[in-house]
Design a protein around this motif. Structure first.
Motif, PDB file in Angstrom:
ATOM      1  N   ILE A 221       0.926  -1.283  -0.275  1.00 52.74           N
ATOM      2  CA  ILE A 221       0.109  -0.315   0.058  1.00 52.74           C
ATOM      3  C   ILE A 221       0.672   1.618  -0.299  1.00 52.74           C
ATOM      4  O   ILE A 221       0.254   1.949  -0.730  1.00 52.74           O
ATOM      5  N   SER A 222       1.847   0.933   1.034  1.00 50.32           N
ATOM      6  CA  SER A 222       2.709   2.548   0.870  1.00 50.32           C
ATOM      7  C   SER A 222       3.745   2.821  -0.593  1.00 50.32           C
ATOM      8  O   SER A 222       3.346   4.056  -1.188  1.00 50.32           O
ATOM      9  N   TYR A 223       4.303   1.587  -1.290  1.00 55.39           N
ATOM     10  CA  TYR A 223       4.392   1.830  -2.437  1.00 55.39           C
ATOM     11  C   TYR A 223       3.488   2.313  -3.163  1.00 55.39           C
ATOM     12  O   TYR A 223       3.697   3.612  -4.545  1.00 55.39           O
ATOM     13  N   LEU A 224       2.189   1.417  -3.580  1.00 55.97           N
ATOM     14  CA  LEU A 224       1.349   1.955  -4.136  1.00 55.97           C
ATOM     15  C   LEU A 224       0.843   3.504  -4.428  1.00 55.97           C
ATOM     16  O   LEU A 224       1.168   4.506  -5.380  1.00 55.97           O
ATOM     17  N   VAL A 225       0.518   3.904  -2.691  1.00 61.92           N
ATOM     18  CA  VAL A 225       0.482   5.325  -2.717  1.00 61.92           C
ATOM     19  C   VAL A 225       1.580   6.619  -2.760  1.00 61.92           C
ATOM     20  O   VAL A 225       1.105   7.718  -3.685  1.00 61.92           O
ATOM     21  N   THR A 226       2.785   6.020  -2.285  1.00 62.53           N
ATOM     22  CA  THR A 226       3.763   7.317  -2.843  1.00 62.53           C
ATOM     23  C   THR A 226       4.385   7.112  -4.187  1.00 62.53           C
ATOM     24  O   THR A 226       4.786   8.363  -4.364  1.00 62.53           O
ATOM     25  N   TYR A 227       4.118   5.888  -4.841  1.00 64.07           N
ATOM     26  CA  TYR A 227       4.752   6.494  -5.757  1.00 64.07           C
ATOM     27  C   TYR A 227       3.679   6.640  -6.864  1.00 64.07           C
ATOM     28  O   TYR A 227       4.030   7.567  -8.018  1.00 64.07           O
ATOM     29  N   SER A 228       2.039   6.855  -6.564  1.00 65.66           N
ATOM     30  CA  SER A 228       1.798   7.418  -7.838  1.00 65.66           C
ATOM     31  C   SER A 228       2.282   9.255  -7.019  1.00 65.66           C
ATOM     32  O   SER A 228       1.494   9.355  -7.833  1.00 65.66           O
TER      33      SER A 228
END
Length: 426
Positions: free
Chosen positions: A49-56
């Motif tokens: 979730i952190s990867y998806l939110v942050t990179y988005s």
């Protein structure tokens, strides 16, 4: 609730008396976990979730920055060019800060640095000056209120449908339509909180290093003993501690030298353009002042944090030698073993390049800050002349005046930077 009770409560929450140095940093990381920067978590789902939110958010922010940059270069005759440049640099700093937060967490760089710093004195310096550290954290938390006010005012103006001069119409339509502007606006909110968190981590790491060195200098002044063996043992322990502290300081510089370089390189022009926008609209509507004043105050805080705090660290490092020289118990009466141990320690203190550097070019010290302020003063005058003559006059005399100011500014910066660079390499 009184101010003393509030301070005591925050002291328990933020700086638990029984917590080690690493626990202090973990409490700061709670803020990062609240906004999705949780790459240290053992939970695979939370990391995804952190990867998806942050990179988005980073991708949206980079697209928005590129869109604003294109509007600046291709619509340079716009009367709102200063506003566009301010928003461009402001958002660029926020996106860069998010990238550094991701990098620090994935590499575990801050945790490694804290372990190095804790080893020489077991964090005794931080525990002694914990009240001052609490004051720094409370100041950083108050800066979060400025970020909230700035974001809230942007959302309020956007939802009200008003067209004001501090938000360029080209920027509002950067995603195709005004209704789609909610996407970069939400990404900005996330990125600005990440920017504030990166500044908080930067200040925290520099401040705890400063307090550890201050505590070490205090212990240097109190070296005393009745026998030569006792004095030599204390000096040998001081040499070992100083060597370990020097390793921690170099690790700190390795972590933050690129971050400091990029943030200072962005802070100076963003601060100049923001000042120009604010003072050129003193008679504007209240909505514009509510938007720009928090941004200006936060830029001033970030610039102060990026320059004055590491300069304070550099000053404390340079005081170690004078603190050792002032201890008369070491030098008088003359004892050959003690004198030889003291001279050996003095040779260890000959490390003039300890501190936070700007990507290895020069240390962040008081002379360098004066250089930056002097260059900013000249750059501010050049900015005002360029914007004034760029829209009001294209006469040869105006262009020649701008060129002369540029030459004087370049010469002044070259002289002062050459002096600081020669000191850095001594």
């Amino acid at each position: 609730m009184s101010r003393k009770d509030l301070s005591s409560m925050l002291s328990v929450v933020l700086l638990d008396e029984d917590s080690p140095l690493e626990s202090y940093y973990n409490r700061i990381c709670l803020v990062g976990r609240c906004i999705g920067l949780n790459f240290d978590s053992s939970n695979l789902f939370l990391r995804i979730i952190s990867y998806l939110v942050t990179y988005s958010i980073v991708c949206i922010g980079l697209y928005f920055v590129c869109s604003v940059g294109c509007s600046i270069f291709f619509l340079s005759s716009s009367p709102h060019i200063a506003v566009s440049i301010t928003i461009f640099i402001f958002n660029l700093q926020a996106v860069i800060s998010i990238m550094f937060l991701i990098y620090w967490q994935k590499r575990g760089a801050i945790h490694k640095f804290i372990q190095l710093l804790k080893e020489p004195q077991n964090g005794d310096g931080v525990n002694r000056y914990r009240a001052a550290l609490l004051g720094q954290m409370m100041a950083a938390l108050s800066m979060t209120l400025l970020v909230l006010l700035y974001i809230s005012s942007l959302f309020a103006v956007y939802l009200s449908g008003k067209n004001i001069t501090v938000i360029d119409r080209e920027i509002i339509h950067s995603f195709g339509s005004r209704s789609a502007y909610i996407i970069p606006l939400t990404a900005q909110e996330y990125a600005f909180f990440g920017w504030n968190l990166s500044i908080l981590i930067y200040v925290f790491c520099v401040e705890v290093t400063f307090y550890e060195i201050r505590y070490f200098n205090r212990s240097i002044r109190t070296i005393n003993g009745t026998t030569e063996e006792s004095l030599c043992s204390q000096i040998s322990n001081a040499i070992k501690k100083y060597s370990d502290i020097a390793v921690a300081v170099r690790s700190l510089d390795k972590i933050f030298k690129r971050f400091a370089f990029m943030m200072i390189a962005c802070s100076i022009p963003s601060l100049l353009f923001c000042l120009y926008v604010v003072f050129s609209r003193l008679n504007s509507d209240m909505e514009e002042k509510v938007i720009m004043m928090p941004a200006l105050l936060y830029l001033l805080y970030s610039f102060f944090s990026l320059t004055a705090v590491p300069a304070k660290l550099h000053d404390e490092i340079t005081k170690t030698k004078s603190a050792f020289y002032e201890n008369t118990h070491i030098w008088f009466p003359y004892r050959s073993p003690v004198y030889n141990a003291a001279v050996a320690f003095c040779s260890h203190l000959e490390q003039s390049n300890l501190g936070i550097s700007i990507w290895g070019f020069a240390l962040l010290s008081r002379p360098l800050i004066l250089t930056v302020l002097e260059g900013g003063e000249g750059g501010g005058g050049l900015l005002a002349d360029s914007l004034r003559h760029g829209h009001l006059s294209r006469s040869p005399s105006a262009v020649q005046g701008i060129q002369n100011r540029k030459q004087r500014l370049h010469l002044r910066l070259f002289q002062t930077l050459s002096l600081n660079f020669s000191r850095f390499n001594m």
